[in-house]
Scaffold this motif. Sequence first.
Motif, PDB file in Angstrom:
ATOM      1  N   ARG A 116     -10.080  -5.870 -28.635  1.00 33.56           N
ATOM      2  CA  ARG A 116      -9.522  -6.940 -29.472  1.00 33.56           C
ATOM      3  C   ARG A 116      -9.167  -8.185 -28.661  1.00 33.56           C
ATOM      4  O   ARG A 116      -8.769  -9.196 -29.209  1.00 33.56           O
ATOM      5  CB  ARG A 116      -8.286  -6.438 -30.215  1.00 33.56           C
ATOM      6  CG  ARG A 116      -8.588  -5.377 -31.229  1.00 33.56           C
ATOM      7  CD  ARG A 116      -7.491  -5.209 -32.269  1.00 33.56           C
ATOM      8  NE  ARG A 116      -7.757  -4.059 -33.111  1.00 33.56           N
ATOM      9  CZ  ARG A 116      -8.727  -3.973 -34.015  1.00 33.56           C
ATOM     10  NH1 ARG A 116      -9.533  -4.988 -34.190  1.00 33.56           N
ATOM     11  NH2 ARG A 116      -8.894  -2.881 -34.736  1.00 33.56           N
ATOM     12  N   GLY A 117      -9.268  -8.088 -27.348  1.00 33.46           N
ATOM     13  CA  GLY A 117      -8.915  -9.231 -26.502  1.00 33.46           C
ATOM     14  C   GLY A 117      -7.430  -9.316 -26.216  1.00 33.46           C
ATOM     15  O   GLY A 117      -6.942 -10.358 -25.787  1.00 33.46           O
ATOM     16  N   ASP A 118      -6.699  -8.231 -26.450  1.00 35.21           N
ATOM     17  CA  ASP A 118      -5.249  -8.221 -26.213  1.00 35.21           C
ATOM     18  C   ASP A 118      -4.888  -7.632 -24.855  1.00 35.21           C
ATOM     19  O   ASP A 118      -3.707  -7.520 -24.528  1.00 35.21           O
ATOM     20  CB  ASP A 118      -4.548  -7.403 -27.308  1.00 35.21           C
ATOM     21  CG  ASP A 118      -4.681  -8.065 -28.672  1.00 35.21           C
ATOM     22  OD1 ASP A 118      -4.797  -9.303 -28.722  1.00 35.21           O
ATOM     23  OD2 ASP A 118      -4.672  -7.341 -29.683  1.00 35.21           O
ATOM     24  N   ALA A 119      -5.860  -7.215 -24.089  1.00 34.89           N
ATOM     25  CA  ALA A 119      -5.598  -6.623 -22.771  1.00 34.89           C
ATOM     26  C   ALA A 119      -6.722  -7.018 -21.830  1.00 34.89           C
ATOM     27  O   ALA A 119      -7.823  -7.350 -22.263  1.00 34.89           O
ATOM     28  CB  ALA A 119      -5.510  -5.097 -22.880  1.00 34.89           C
ATOM     29  N   LYS A 120      -6.419  -6.987 -20.564  1.00 38.26           N
ATOM     30  CA  LYS A 120      -7.420  -7.198 -19.522  1.00 38.26           C
ATOM     31  C   LYS A 120      -7.570  -5.903 -18.761  1.00 38.26           C
ATOM     32  O   LYS A 120      -6.688  -5.055 -18.777  1.00 38.26           O
ATOM     33  CB  LYS A 120      -6.994  -8.321 -18.593  1.00 38.26           C
ATOM     34  CG  LYS A 120      -6.997  -9.664 -19.296  1.00 38.26           C
ATOM     35  CD  LYS A 120      -6.903 -10.797 -18.320  1.00 38.26           C
ATOM     36  CE  LYS A 120      -6.991 -12.106 -19.070  1.00 38.26           C
ATOM     37  NZ  LYS A 120      -7.640 -13.128 -18.299  1.00 38.26           N
ATOM     38  N   LEU A 121      -8.688  -5.771 -18.076  1.00 38.46           N
ATOM     39  CA  LEU A 121      -8.994  -4.514 -17.394  1.00 38.46           C
ATOM     40  C   LEU A 121      -9.126  -4.743 -15.898  1.00 38.46           C
ATOM     41  O   LEU A 121      -9.777  -5.683 -15.457  1.00 38.46           O
ATOM     42  CB  LEU A 121     -10.305  -3.944 -17.949  1.00 38.46           C
ATOM     43  CG  LEU A 121     -10.833  -2.672 -17.313  1.00 38.46           C
ATOM     44  CD1 LEU A 121      -9.839  -1.525 -17.471  1.00 38.46           C
ATOM     45  CD2 LEU A 121     -12.177  -2.304 -17.925  1.00 38.46           C
ATOM     46  N   ASN A 122      -8.502  -3.853 -15.140  1.00 39.60           N
ATOM     47  CA  ASN A 122      -8.621  -3.850 -13.685  1.00 39.60           C
ATOM     48  C   ASN A 122      -9.195  -2.492 -13.298  1.00 39.60           C
ATOM     49  O   ASN A 122      -8.578  -1.468 -13.566  1.00 39.60           O
ATOM     50  CB  ASN A 122      -7.247  -4.070 -13.053  1.00 39.60           C
ATOM     51  CG  ASN A 122      -7.293  -4.066 -11.541  1.00 39.60           C
ATOM     52  OD1 ASN A 122      -8.217  -3.542 -10.926  1.00 39.60           O
ATOM     53  ND2 ASN A 122      -6.286  -4.645 -10.942  1.00 39.60           N
ATOM     54  N   VAL A 123     -10.383  -2.500 -12.699  1.00 43.19           N
ATOM     55  CA  VAL A 123     -11.012  -1.264 -12.247  1.00 43.19           C
ATOM     56  C   VAL A 123     -11.160  -1.357 -10.741  1.00 43.19           C
ATOM     57  O   VAL A 123     -11.623  -2.369 -10.217  1.00 43.19           O
ATOM     58  CB  VAL A 123     -12.418  -1.076 -12.870  1.00 43.19           C
ATOM     59  CG1 VAL A 123     -13.066   0.198 -12.366  1.00 43.19           C
ATOM     60  CG2 VAL A 123     -12.341  -1.074 -14.375  1.00 43.19           C
ATOM     61  N   HIS A 124     -10.730  -0.326 -10.053  1.00 41.31           N
ATOM     62  CA  HIS A 124     -11.016  -0.291  -8.618  1.00 41.31           C
ATOM     63  C   HIS A 124     -11.784   0.970  -8.289  1.00 41.31           C
ATOM     64  O   HIS A 124     -11.566   2.022  -8.879  1.00 41.31           O
ATOM     65  CB  HIS A 124      -9.738  -0.417  -7.776  1.00 41.31           C
ATOM     66  CG  HIS A 124      -8.874   0.791  -7.754  1.00 41.31           C
ATOM     67  ND1 HIS A 124      -7.867   1.004  -8.679  1.00 41.31           N
ATOM     68  CD2 HIS A 124      -8.857   1.865  -6.927  1.00 41.31           C
ATOM     69  CE1 HIS A 124      -7.270   2.146  -8.413  1.00 41.31           C
ATOM     70  NE2 HIS A 124      -7.851   2.701  -7.356  1.00 41.31           N
ATOM     71  N   CYS A 125     -12.736   0.817  -7.385  1.00 43.81           N
ATOM     72  CA  CYS A 125     -13.607   1.927  -7.011  1.00 43.81           C
ATOM     73  C   CYS A 125     -13.593   2.066  -5.493  1.00 43.81           C
ATOM     74  O   CYS A 125     -13.475   1.082  -4.769  1.00 43.81           O
ATOM     75  CB  CYS A 125     -15.030   1.670  -7.477  1.00 43.81           C
ATOM     76  SG  CYS A 125     -15.171   1.569  -9.272  1.00 43.81           S
ATOM     77  N   TYR A 126     -13.744   3.280  -5.054  1.00 42.57           N
ATOM     78  CA  TYR A 126     -13.799   3.558  -3.638  1.00 42.57           C
ATOM     79  C   TYR A 126     -15.242   3.615  -3.182  1.00 42.57           C
ATOM     80  O   TYR A 126     -16.131   4.037  -3.905  1.00 42.57           O
ATOM     81  CB  TYR A 126     -13.115   4.893  -3.319  1.00 42.57           C
ATOM     82  CG  TYR A 126     -11.632   4.848  -3.534  1.00 42.57           C
ATOM     83  CD1 TYR A 126     -10.784   4.430  -2.526  1.00 42.57           C
ATOM     84  CD2 TYR A 126     -11.076   5.208  -4.755  1.00 42.57           C
ATOM     85  CE1 TYR A 126      -9.419   4.388  -2.722  1.00 42.57           C
ATOM     86  CE2 TYR A 126      -9.718   5.155  -4.965  1.00 42.57           C
ATOM     87  CZ  TYR A 126      -8.894   4.755  -3.937  1.00 42.57           C
ATOM     88  OH  TYR A 126      -7.546   4.692  -4.135  1.00 42.57           O
ATOM     89  N   GLU A 127     -15.461   3.198  -1.972  1.00 44.47           N
ATOM     90  CA  GLU A 127     -16.773   3.247  -1.368  1.00 44.47           C
ATOM     91  C   GLU A 127     -17.090   4.664  -0.929  1.00 44.47           C
ATOM     92  O   GLU A 127     -16.223   5.384  -0.446  1.00 44.47           O
ATOM     93  CB  GLU A 127     -16.741   2.311  -0.154  1.00 44.47           C
ATOM     94  CG  GLU A 127     -18.015   2.177   0.591  1.00 44.47           C
ATOM     95  CD  GLU A 127     -17.865   1.201   1.756  1.00 44.47           C
ATOM     96  OE1 GLU A 127     -18.805   1.158   2.554  1.00 44.47           O
ATOM     97  OE2 GLU A 127     -16.852   0.510   1.860  1.00 44.47           O
ATOM     98  N   VAL A 128     -18.342   5.060  -1.089  1.00 41.85           N
ATOM     99  CA  VAL A 128     -18.765   6.372  -0.627  1.00 41.85           C
ATOM    100  C   VAL A 128     -18.796   6.362   0.887  1.00 41.85           C
ATOM    101  O   VAL A 128     -19.402   5.491   1.504  1.00 41.85           O
ATOM    102  CB  VAL A 128     -20.151   6.744  -1.193  1.00 41.85           C
ATOM    103  CG1 VAL A 128     -20.611   8.065  -0.628  1.00 41.85           C
ATOM    104  CG2 VAL A 128     -20.133   6.762  -2.696  1.00 41.85           C
ATOM    105  N   ILE A 129     -18.113   7.320   1.495  1.00 44.32           N
ATOM    106  CA  ILE A 129     -18.075   7.412   2.956  1.00 44.32           C
ATOM    107  C   ILE A 129     -18.759   8.703   3.374  1.00 44.32           C
ATOM    108  O   ILE A 129     -18.427   9.785   2.907  1.00 44.32           O
ATOM    109  CB  ILE A 129     -16.627   7.384   3.474  1.00 44.32           C
ATOM    110  CG1 ILE A 129     -15.992   6.048   3.072  1.00 44.32           C
ATOM    111  CG2 ILE A 129     -16.593   7.579   4.972  1.00 44.32           C
ATOM    112  CD1 ILE A 129     -14.521   5.943   3.404  1.00 44.32           C
ATOM    113  N   SER A 130     -19.711   8.565   4.235  1.00 51.53           N
ATOM    114  CA  SER A 130     -20.471   9.714   4.709  1.00 51.53           C
ATOM    115  C   SER A 130     -19.703  10.429   5.807  1.00 51.53           C
ATOM    116  O   SER A 130     -19.064   9.807   6.649  1.00 51.53           O
ATOM    117  CB  SER A 130     -21.824   9.262   5.247  1.00 51.53           C
ATOM    118  OG  SER A 130     -22.490  10.344   5.850  1.00 51.53           O
ATOM    119  N   ASN A 131     -19.737  11.751   5.797  1.00 49.10           N
ATOM    120  CA  ASN A 131     -19.084  12.538   6.851  1.00 49.10           C
ATOM    121  C   ASN A 131     -20.048  12.878   7.978  1.00 49.10           C
ATOM    122  O   ASN A 131     -19.717  13.630   8.866  1.00 49.10           O
ATOM    123  CB  ASN A 131     -18.520  13.838   6.270  1.00 49.10           C
ATOM    124  CG  ASN A 131     -17.338  13.573   5.376  1.00 49.10           C
ATOM    125  OD1 ASN A 131     -16.669  12.565   5.507  1.00 49.10           O
ATOM    126  ND2 ASN A 131     -17.102  14.480   4.420  1.00 49.10           N
TER     127      ASN A 131
END
Length: 132
Positions: A116-131
Amino acid sequence: MGGEGYVIKMRNVSTLSVDDMGINYDINPSEEKEWRWLKMACGENPKKVYRYQNRMPTTRLGEGWLFRKEFQEARNLFIKQNDWCDSASKLSPNNEQLNSPFPEGLQYDGLIALFRGDAKLNVHCYEVISNG
């Protein structure tokens, strides 16, 4: 998925109030909208937490699937709400009533606010780290 946050500016303020550090500080609601902020994260929890709790999602791909599923279900409810409101607006003023209650789903409240346009979205993602 589905948390709500409060965005603050890391700046000095002249008061002792944390509210004065908020992004909405000094906004006149009649002139400008105060925002709700939804928070979603993707990355580490499926691998490090949920997998050991035997709950979904357990992979990054599972997170993507779950995001799409929840957004689709929220969209379906959003459409039903809009249809209900459209029907209600067409009622004559002589005490006509709709036969069904307003469609609700508390679990989708935040996503519908986003649609409805009444909220904003914040998404954070982690980078894939190889072992390796």
